[in-house]
Structure formats: C-alpha cells, structure tokens
Design a protein around this motif. Structure first.
Motif, PDB file in Angstrom:
ATOM      1  N   UNK A 181      -3.812  12.298   3.705  1.00 36.33           N
ATOM      2  CA  UNK A 181      -4.090  11.563   2.458  1.00 36.33           C
ATOM      3  C   UNK A 181      -5.060  10.410   2.684  1.00 36.33           C
ATOM      4  N   UNK A 182      -5.163   9.945   3.929  1.00 41.50           N
ATOM      5  CA  UNK A 182      -6.118   8.881   4.267  1.00 41.50           C
ATOM      6  C   UNK A 182      -7.455   9.571   4.536  1.00 41.50           C
ATOM      7  N   UNK A 183      -8.264   9.682   3.496  1.00 40.84           N
ATOM      8  CA  UNK A 183      -9.471  10.512   3.576  1.00 40.84           C
ATOM      9  C   UNK A 183     -10.772   9.719   3.571  1.00 40.84           C
ATOM     10  N   UNK A 184     -10.690   8.388   3.522  1.00 42.79           N
ATOM     11  CA  UNK A 184     -11.910   7.592   3.504  1.00 42.79           C
ATOM     12  C   UNK A 184     -12.537   7.478   2.125  1.00 42.79           C
ATOM     13  N   UNK A 185     -11.968   8.161   1.145  1.00 42.33           N
ATOM     14  CA  UNK A 185     -12.459   8.094  -0.233  1.00 42.33           C
ATOM     15  C   UNK A 185     -11.412   7.414  -1.108  1.00 42.33           C
ATOM     16  N   UNK A 186     -10.221   7.974  -1.159  1.00 41.78           N
ATOM     17  CA  UNK A 186      -9.143   7.372  -1.951  1.00 41.78           C
ATOM     18  C   UNK A 186      -8.498   6.199  -1.232  1.00 41.78           C
ATOM     19  N   UNK A 187      -8.473   6.234   0.085  1.00 44.49           N
ATOM     20  CA  UNK A 187      -7.937   5.154   0.911  1.00 44.49           C
ATOM     21  C   UNK A 187      -9.008   4.772   1.921  1.00 44.49           C
ATOM     22  N   UNK A 188      -9.298   3.469   2.026  1.00 45.45           N
ATOM     23  CA  UNK A 188     -10.329   3.002   2.937  1.00 45.45           C
ATOM     24  C   UNK A 188      -9.744   2.016   3.949  1.00 45.45           C
ATOM     25  N   UNK A 189     -10.192   2.138   5.172  1.00 46.98           N
ATOM     26  CA  UNK A 189      -9.728   1.279   6.259  1.00 46.98           C
ATOM     27  C   UNK A 189     -10.183  -0.160   6.027  1.00 46.98           C
ATOM     28  N   UNK A 190      -9.251  -1.103   6.202  1.00 45.18           N
ATOM     29  CA  UNK A 190      -9.602  -2.523   6.062  1.00 45.18           C
ATOM     30  C   UNK A 190      -9.324  -3.339   7.320  1.00 45.18           C
ATOM     31  N   UNK A 191      -8.551  -2.813   8.245  1.00 44.11           N
ATOM     32  CA  UNK A 191      -8.266  -3.556   9.465  1.00 44.11           C
ATOM     33  C   UNK A 191      -6.958  -3.124  10.082  1.00 44.11           C
ATOM     34  N   UNK A 192      -6.527  -3.895  11.061  1.00 45.60           N
ATOM     35  CA  UNK A 192      -5.230  -3.609  11.667  1.00 45.60           C
ATOM     36  C   UNK A 192      -4.473  -4.922  11.840  1.00 45.60           C
ATOM     37  N   UNK A 193      -3.173  -4.794  11.944  1.00 43.25           N
ATOM     38  CA  UNK A 193      -2.329  -5.965  12.139  1.00 43.25           C
ATOM     39  C   UNK A 193      -1.387  -5.716  13.302  1.00 43.25           C
ATOM     40  N   UNK A 194      -1.037  -6.775  13.984  1.00 47.27           N
ATOM     41  CA  UNK A 194      -0.039  -6.745  15.039  1.00 47.27           C
ATOM     42  C   UNK A 194       1.185  -7.457  14.477  1.00 47.27           C
ATOM     43  N   UNK A 195       2.248  -6.710  14.247  1.00 51.24           N
ATOM     44  CA  UNK A 195       3.425  -7.281  13.584  1.00 51.24           C
ATOM     45  C   UNK A 195       4.110  -8.355  14.425  1.00 51.24           C
ATOM     46  N   UNK A 196       3.767  -8.462  15.701  1.00 47.97           N
ATOM     47  CA  UNK A 196       4.336  -9.517  16.535  1.00 47.97           C
ATOM     48  C   UNK A 196       3.745 -10.882  16.194  1.00 47.97           C
ATOM     49  N   UNK A 197       2.523 -10.894  15.608  1.00 50.81           N
ATOM     50  CA  UNK A 197       1.904 -12.189  15.295  1.00 50.81           C
ATOM     51  C   UNK A 197       1.400 -12.299  13.867  1.00 50.81           C
ATOM     52  N   UNK A 198       1.072 -11.171  13.203  1.00 52.58           N
ATOM     53  CA  UNK A 198       0.529 -11.190  11.844  1.00 52.58           C
ATOM     54  C   UNK A 198       1.640 -10.973  10.822  1.00 52.58           C
ATOM     55  N   UNK A 199       1.600 -11.728   9.747  1.00 50.50           N
ATOM     56  CA  UNK A 199       2.590 -11.606   8.668  1.00 50.50           C
ATOM     57  C   UNK A 199       1.860 -11.543   7.324  1.00 50.50           C
ATOM     58  N   UNK A 200       1.166 -10.443   7.041  1.00 49.59           N
ATOM     59  CA  UNK A 200       0.440 -10.371   5.763  1.00 49.59           C
ATOM     60  C   UNK A 200       1.392 -10.331   4.577  1.00 49.59           C
ATOM     61  N   UNK A 201       0.975 -10.954   3.495  1.00 53.71           N
ATOM     62  CA  UNK A 201       1.793 -11.012   2.285  1.00 53.71           C
ATOM     63  C   UNK A 201       2.065  -9.598   1.775  1.00 53.71           C
ATOM     64  N   UNK A 202       3.309  -9.309   1.483  1.00 49.34           N
ATOM     65  CA  UNK A 202       3.713  -8.018   0.949  1.00 49.34           C
ATOM     66  C   UNK A 202       4.107  -7.011   2.008  1.00 49.34           C
ATOM     67  N   UNK A 203       3.802  -7.276   3.268  1.00 51.24           N
ATOM     68  CA  UNK A 203       4.097  -6.344   4.358  1.00 51.24           C
ATOM     69  C   UNK A 203       5.447  -6.689   4.958  1.00 51.24           C
ATOM     70  N   UNK A 204       6.338  -5.702   5.013  1.00 42.67           N
ATOM     71  CA  UNK A 204       7.668  -5.874   5.594  1.00 42.67           C
ATOM     72  C   UNK A 204       7.726  -5.009   6.857  1.00 42.67           C
ATOM     73  N   UNK A 205       7.719  -5.635   8.021  1.00 44.59           N
ATOM     74  CA  UNK A 205       7.657  -4.900   9.286  1.00 44.59           C
ATOM     75  C   UNK A 205       8.839  -3.951   9.456  1.00 44.59           C
ATOM     76  N   UNK A 206      10.043  -4.382   9.086  1.00 47.25           N
ATOM     77  CA  UNK A 206      11.211  -3.504   9.225  1.00 47.25           C
ATOM     78  C   UNK A 206      11.085  -2.271   8.329  1.00 47.25           C
ATOM     79  N   UNK A 207      10.653  -2.480   7.092  1.00 48.63           N
ATOM     80  CA  UNK A 207      10.456  -1.349   6.173  1.00 48.63           C
ATOM     81  C   UNK A 207       9.334  -0.439   6.667  1.00 48.63           C
TER      82      UNK A 207
END
Length: 86
Positions: free
Chosen positions: A31-57
């Motif tokens: 489903x990640x085809x580069x058209x409907x979903x586009x890459x924006x970056x990566x996160x390391x859950x040990x140090x990054x806490x982006x809003x809305x992202x739940x590491x356990x979930x």
C-alpha cells in the motif's frame, strides 16, 4: 536491536494529517506506493516523540498487520488563532 525502535514515516498524499509508520526491520507493504503514501522521514522511538505517535500501539500494530496508522491534528484552537503541535 536499533531497528526495532526505528520507524519509517509516510504521509497520505490526500490528507497531510494521516500518517503510516512501518518498523525499519519490516518489509514495506504494497500500500506504500509512493503515490498515495509518501515518505517523510524516520523516527527513533527511544528519543523521538512525534505528536500523535504512540510507540506501544505502533509495536502492537506491527505484530498484527505490519503498519501503524495515526493522525496528527491541531492541538489547540482559539478564536482566529491556531497553535499546531510540534
């Protein structure tokens, strides 16, 4: 072991607040085809806490289906003034 904490993040082309995360040590689903979903970056859950992202979930979603979907929306709204979550 670092890969288990790192997620690739993709944004929906039609909705800039809908995100999909795939753990780095997992295959990228079709489903990640580069058209409907586009890459924006990566996160390391040990140090990054982006809003809305739940590491356990996210880890639970990886075990169930291979992707974690989440939303990042405006957090505060006041008359004619918006504060966007960082």
């Amino acid at each position: 072991m670092c890969a288990r904490k790192t997620f690739y993040i993709f944004v929906a082309a039609t909705d800039g607040e809908q995100f999909c995360a795939v753990r780095q040590d997992q295959p990228i689903p079709a489903i990640i085809d580069g058209v409907r979903w586009m890459y924006v970056g990566c996160i390391d859950t040990a140090r990054d806490k982006p809003y809305g992202f739940d590491a356990d979930a996210a880890h639970a979603a990886m075990r169930r289906g291979g992707v974690y979907l989440y939303r990042r929306e405006l957090m505060f709204r006041r008359a004619n003034f918006l504060l966007e979550a960082a």
